[in-house]
Design a protein around this motif. Structure first.
Motif, PDB file in Angstrom:
ATOM      1  N   GLY A 359     -13.789 -54.748 -44.795  1.00 15.64           N
ATOM      2  CA  GLY A 359     -13.064 -55.714 -45.602  1.00 15.64           C
ATOM      3  C   GLY A 359     -11.877 -56.356 -44.935  1.00 15.64           C
ATOM      4  N   TYR A 360     -11.827 -56.289 -43.617  1.00  9.18           N
ATOM      5  CA  TYR A 360     -10.614 -56.722 -42.928  1.00  9.18           C
ATOM      6  C   TYR A 360     -10.795 -58.034 -42.180  1.00  9.18           C
ATOM      7  CZ  TYR A 360      -6.883 -56.728 -39.465  1.00  9.18           C
ATOM      8  OH  TYR A 360      -5.838 -57.101 -38.668  1.00  9.18           O
ATOM      9  N   ARG A 361     -12.018 -58.433 -41.910  1.00 11.18           N
ATOM     10  CA  ARG A 361     -12.247 -59.593 -41.040  1.00 11.18           C
ATOM     11  C   ARG A 361     -11.531 -60.835 -41.569  1.00 11.18           C
ATOM     12  NH1 ARG A 361     -15.112 -63.996 -40.803  1.00 11.18           N
ATOM     13  NH2 ARG A 361     -15.908 -63.622 -42.895  1.00 11.18           N
ATOM     14  N   TYR A 362     -11.704 -61.147 -42.840  1.00 10.14           N
ATOM     15  CA  TYR A 362     -11.093 -62.365 -43.376  1.00 10.14           C
ATOM     16  C   TYR A 362      -9.578 -62.217 -43.523  1.00 10.14           C
ATOM     17  CZ  TYR A 362     -10.539 -66.617 -46.111  1.00 10.14           C
ATOM     18  OH  TYR A 362     -10.167 -67.869 -46.542  1.00 10.14           O
ATOM     19  N   LEU A 363      -9.108 -61.031 -43.904  1.00  9.63           N
ATOM     20  CA  LEU A 363      -7.664 -60.829 -44.012  1.00  9.63           C
ATOM     21  C   LEU A 363      -6.982 -61.051 -42.670  1.00  9.63           C
ATOM     22  CD1 LEU A 363      -5.222 -60.044 -45.691  1.00  9.63           C
ATOM     23  CD2 LEU A 363      -5.748 -57.633 -45.235  1.00  9.63           C
ATOM     24  N   LYS A 364      -7.642 -60.677 -41.587  1.00  6.17           N
ATOM     25  CA  LYS A 364      -7.086 -60.900 -40.258  1.00  6.17           C
ATOM     26  C   LYS A 364      -6.898 -62.398 -39.994  1.00  6.17           C
ATOM     27  CE  LYS A 364      -7.749 -59.571 -35.424  1.00  6.17           C
ATOM     28  NZ  LYS A 364      -8.567 -58.795 -34.470  1.00  6.17           N
ATOM     29  N   LEU A 365      -7.860 -63.207 -40.451  1.00  7.41           N
ATOM     30  CA  LEU A 365      -7.741 -64.660 -40.302  1.00  7.41           C
ATOM     31  C   LEU A 365      -6.580 -65.188 -41.145  1.00  7.41           C
ATOM     32  CD1 LEU A 365     -11.507 -65.762 -40.508  1.00  7.41           C
ATOM     33  CD2 LEU A 365     -10.203 -65.018 -38.504  1.00  7.41           C
ATOM     34  N   VAL A 366      -6.401 -64.619 -42.335  1.00  7.38           N
ATOM     35  CA  VAL A 366      -5.306 -65.025 -43.220  1.00  7.38           C
ATOM     36  C   VAL A 366      -3.955 -64.755 -42.550  1.00  7.38           C
ATOM     37  CG1 VAL A 366      -4.131 -64.475 -45.394  1.00  7.38           C
ATOM     38  CG2 VAL A 366      -6.623 -64.747 -45.351  1.00  7.38           C
ATOM     39  N   ILE A 367      -3.820 -63.590 -41.928  1.00  6.12           N
ATOM     40  CA  ILE A 367      -2.564 -63.246 -41.252  1.00  6.12           C
ATOM     41  C   ILE A 367      -2.311 -64.211 -40.095  1.00  6.12           C
ATOM     42  CG2 ILE A 367      -1.406 -61.478 -39.863  1.00  6.12           C
ATOM     43  CD1 ILE A 367      -2.896 -59.384 -41.578  1.00  6.12           C
ATOM     44  N   LYS A 368      -3.345 -64.508 -39.323  1.00  3.67           N
ATOM     45  CA  LYS A 368      -3.191 -65.462 -38.222  1.00  3.67           C
ATOM     46  C   LYS A 368      -2.717 -66.821 -38.719  1.00  3.67           C
ATOM     47  CE  LYS A 368      -6.301 -64.198 -34.440  1.00  3.67           C
ATOM     48  NZ  LYS A 368      -7.454 -64.668 -33.647  1.00  3.67           N
ATOM     49  N   GLU A 369      -3.341 -67.309 -39.780  1.00  4.32           N
ATOM     50  CA  GLU A 369      -2.979 -68.637 -40.286  1.00  4.32           C
ATOM     51  C   GLU A 369      -1.555 -68.644 -40.829  1.00  4.32           C
ATOM     52  OE1 GLU A 369      -4.180 -72.732 -41.523  1.00  4.32           O
ATOM     53  OE2 GLU A 369      -4.047 -71.406 -39.788  1.00  4.32           O
ATOM     54  N   THR A 370      -1.128 -67.548 -41.430  1.00  6.44           N
ATOM     55  CA  THR A 370       0.260 -67.455 -41.896  1.00  6.44           C
ATOM     56  C   THR A 370       1.232 -67.457 -40.725  1.00  6.44           C
ATOM     57  OG1 THR A 370      -0.479 -66.181 -43.819  1.00  6.44           O
ATOM     58  CG2 THR A 370       1.867 -66.135 -43.312  1.00  6.44           C
ATOM     59  N   LEU A 371       0.906 -66.732 -39.666  1.00  3.30           N
ATOM     60  CA  LEU A 371       1.767 -66.729 -38.479  1.00  3.30           C
ATOM     61  C   LEU A 371       1.860 -68.110 -37.853  1.00  3.30           C
ATOM     62  CD1 LEU A 371       0.624 -63.370 -36.834  1.00  3.30           C
ATOM     63  CD2 LEU A 371       2.865 -63.841 -37.828  1.00  3.30           C
ATOM     64  N   ARG A 372       0.809 -68.892 -37.969  1.00  2.00           N
ATOM     65  CA  ARG A 372       0.843 -70.258 -37.434  1.00  2.00           C
ATOM     66  C   ARG A 372       1.813 -71.126 -38.245  1.00  2.00           C
ATOM     67  NH1 ARG A 372      -1.231 -75.282 -38.388  1.00  2.00           N
ATOM     68  NH2 ARG A 372      -2.295 -74.615 -40.297  1.00  2.00           N
ATOM     69  N   LEU A 373       1.739 -71.031 -39.582  1.00  2.00           N
ATOM     70  CA  LEU A 373       2.541 -71.904 -40.440  1.00  2.00           C
ATOM     71  C   LEU A 373       3.918 -71.345 -40.749  1.00  2.00           C
ATOM     72  CD1 LEU A 373      -0.112 -73.102 -43.053  1.00  2.00           C
ATOM     73  CD2 LEU A 373       1.093 -74.524 -41.407  1.00  2.00           C
ATOM     74  N   ASN A 374       4.043 -70.043 -40.864  1.00  2.00           N
ATOM     75  CA  ASN A 374       5.291 -69.418 -41.332  1.00  2.00           C
ATOM     76  C   ASN A 374       5.692 -68.262 -40.437  1.00  2.00           C
ATOM     77  OD1 ASN A 374       3.598 -70.046 -44.196  1.00  2.00           O
ATOM     78  ND2 ASN A 374       5.656 -70.888 -44.065  1.00  2.00           N
ATOM     79  N   ASN A 375       5.836 -68.539 -39.160  1.00  2.00           N
ATOM     80  CA  ASN A 375       6.270 -67.492 -38.238  1.00  2.00           C
ATOM     81  C   ASN A 375       7.639 -66.974 -38.672  1.00  2.00           C
ATOM     82  OD1 ASN A 375       6.646 -65.810 -36.063  1.00  2.00           O
ATOM     83  ND2 ASN A 375       6.976 -67.429 -34.588  1.00  2.00           N
ATOM     84  N   ALA A 376       7.796 -65.647 -38.717  1.00  2.00           N
ATOM     85  CA  ALA A 376       9.066 -65.057 -39.159  1.00  2.00           C
ATOM     86  C   ALA A 376      10.214 -65.398 -38.220  1.00  2.00           C
ATOM     87  CB  ALA A 376       8.919 -63.542 -39.279  1.00  2.00           C
TER      88      ALA A 376
END
Length: 517
Positions: A359-376
């Protein structure tokens, strides 16, 4: 009066009080001697481009991106008070700084605020250490001991325990009928407890006092521009920097508590220690002095601990992921469906599940896309030019503070289709990753000063997110639609970007946690 207006008011009052010093600086003003600086907007005497940066609001990465776009330049030169600054806003410029000329930009700038943290150079940790033998040693300790893949695996049970406690706390709040919970606050508390356990262990006798001082330090590190950092040669600017004085007091108190924690660890040396925490590791290495190129002083150990606390407790990424999921219900449903279908009613999420791909494959993509748009850390950690060199044909003078605007690069339509849209699927068939070799996507930096705690941070964030999505459904407050969500950012002097007004959501238990610890 709004916070931004109040800060601006004090800024201009401060400049007025500094007028005699400004006149003196104008009288003594000289040429930098560098003939081919990168493009720059027009500057005022002494304050340079401060008026333009402040006019765009408190978000430096936005202001710097706007100025670079106006001048259509990948490399921008700014004068912020006395501080010369160069900003890279393209993958090509980032590559030259972090790879081609990485050694020339391997230092961290030491502003007056940073000098407080490093105690004049006697307490350099991994975050602010100057490039040289000491930095190479602390980096080696991080890679091989403190933040190695082996140690990340060894402490997974601690992460799993704190994730379960987070679920239990949110479930209890839901059972009490609370309309919403502050998701960022809950996650921050869980991550802080996690980092305390990993760094100083469970046996410290003053944990509550330590956490209070740590939280005060985090508050001091948000939201205010320090005149002392912009005008380091002015005693008036330093006098007006009240926040710096409070930071000094907080720093002293933090180091006192660290002394106490270290003393406790030293007193129990010789006893059987079931599991080493990071203080144990550093003390063990200190005793193996013959194997070290540089002595591991107590100042270095305490600065190590400070950096581990600051870096490890950062939770902005998790909050941004949850915010983006709430703003994009299709993505939320897809991520939760994949998790729940794979885990099939299991009592809890474990790192074994994630490592095996459940159940992690898509969540990993979600984290990547968040890092692209909203890097801490949208501007990454600043670097300092160690020697005058050429970047993209321009001269960057020695001593210049250099930022890489990863936020602007991650939203550049030249490299990203529908750059402002949240589309995790863009990474499905893409080889682009955040390992520091694809310069259009460098949320953790690249080169020698790339974030050494990436593996530990990702492991903690992934587990927390999977746990929150698996056990709960989430709803926005009554009357708020996804398109109306408040995604306003705020930025602190630690260069981190977080949600200004927090993320308040209503949790609905979907998979009960039968046994909470």
């Amino acid at each position: 009066m709004a916070t931004v207006e109040l800060v601006a008011c004090w800024f201009w009052v401060g400049l007025a009080l500094m007028l005699p010093w400004i006149i003196l600086k104008l009288w003594k003003r000289g040429d930098t001697g560098v003939q081919n600086l990168p493009p720059s907007p027009w500057r005022l005497p002494v304050i340079g481009n401060l008026h333009q940066v402040m006019a765009s609001g408190p978000l430096l990465h936005h202001a710097m991106a706007d100025l670079a776009r106006r001048l259509d330049t990948p490399l921008l030169y700014l004068q912020l008070g006395e501080v010369p600054v160069v900003v890279a806003s393209s993958p090509e410029a980032a590559r030259e700084i972090t790879k081609t000329h990485d050694l020339s930009f391997a230092n961290r700038p030491w502003s007056p605020s940073v000098r407080v943290l490093v105690a004049g150079g006697d307490a350099q940790g991994i975050m602010f250490a100057r490039y040289g033998a000491l930095w190479r040693q602390v980096r080696k300790i991080c890679v091989l001991e403190l933040l190695s893949a082996r140690r990340v695996r060894l402490c997974r049970h601690v992460r799993e325990e704190e994730a379960r406690r987070l679920v239990a706390a949110i479930a209890a709040a839901a059972a009490q009928g609370k309309a919403t919970v502050d998701v960022g606050e809950r996650i921050s508390a869980a991550m802080t407890d996690l980092v305390v356990r990993l760094v100083i262990g469970d046996r410290f006798d003053r944990p509550e006092e330590f956490l209070q001082v740590f939280k005060e330090g985090k508050k001091l590190a948000t939201g205010k521009v320090s005149l002392g950092d912009l005008f380091p040669s002015s005693w008036i600017a330093r006098l007006l920097s009240g926040n710096m004085r409070r930071a000094e007091a907080n720093h002293r108190k933090m180091f006192e508590l660290m002394d106490r924690a270290i003393k406790q660890h030293q007193e129990r040396r010789g006893n059987v220690v079931e599991e080493e925490d990071m203080v144990d590791v550093l003390l063990r290495l200190q005793n193996q002095d013959d194997d070290l190129d540089e002595p591991l002083t107590m100042g270095t150990i305490k600065s190590f601990l400070r950096d581990l606390f600051n870096g490890g407790s950062e939770t902005a990424v998790i909050e941004w992921v949850m915010a983006q999921l709430m703003r994009n219900p299709r993505v939320m449903q897809k991520a939760q469906a994949e998790l729940r279908e794979s885990l099939q009613g299991r009592q809890k999420v474990t790192e074994d599940d994630l490592n095996q791909g459940f159940g992690y494959r898509y969540l990993k993509l979600v984290i990547k896309e968040t890092l692209r748009l909203n890097n801490a850390v949208p501007l990454l950690m600043p670097r300092e030019c160690r020697e005058t060199c050429k970047i993209m044909g321009y001269d960057v003078p020695k001593g210049t503070t250099v930022f890489v605007n990863a936020w602007a690069i991650g939203r550049d339509p030249k490299y990203w289709v529908d750059a402002e849209e949240f589309i995790p699927e863009r990474f499905e068939s893409s080889a682009v990753d955040f390992n520091g070799t694809d310069f259009e996507f460098i949320p953790f930096g690249a080169g020698r000063r790339m974030c050494p705690g990436m593996a530990l941070g990702l492991a903690s964030h992934e587990l927390m997110l999977a746990t929150l999505l698996y056990h709960f459904d989430w709803e926005l407050p009554a009357g708020v639609s996804p398109s109306e969500m408040d995604m306003t950012e705020e930025m602190g002097v630690t260069m981190t970007s977080r949600m200004k007004n927090g993320l308040h959501l209503r949790p609905i238990v979907r998979v009960p946690l039968k046994t909470a610890t």
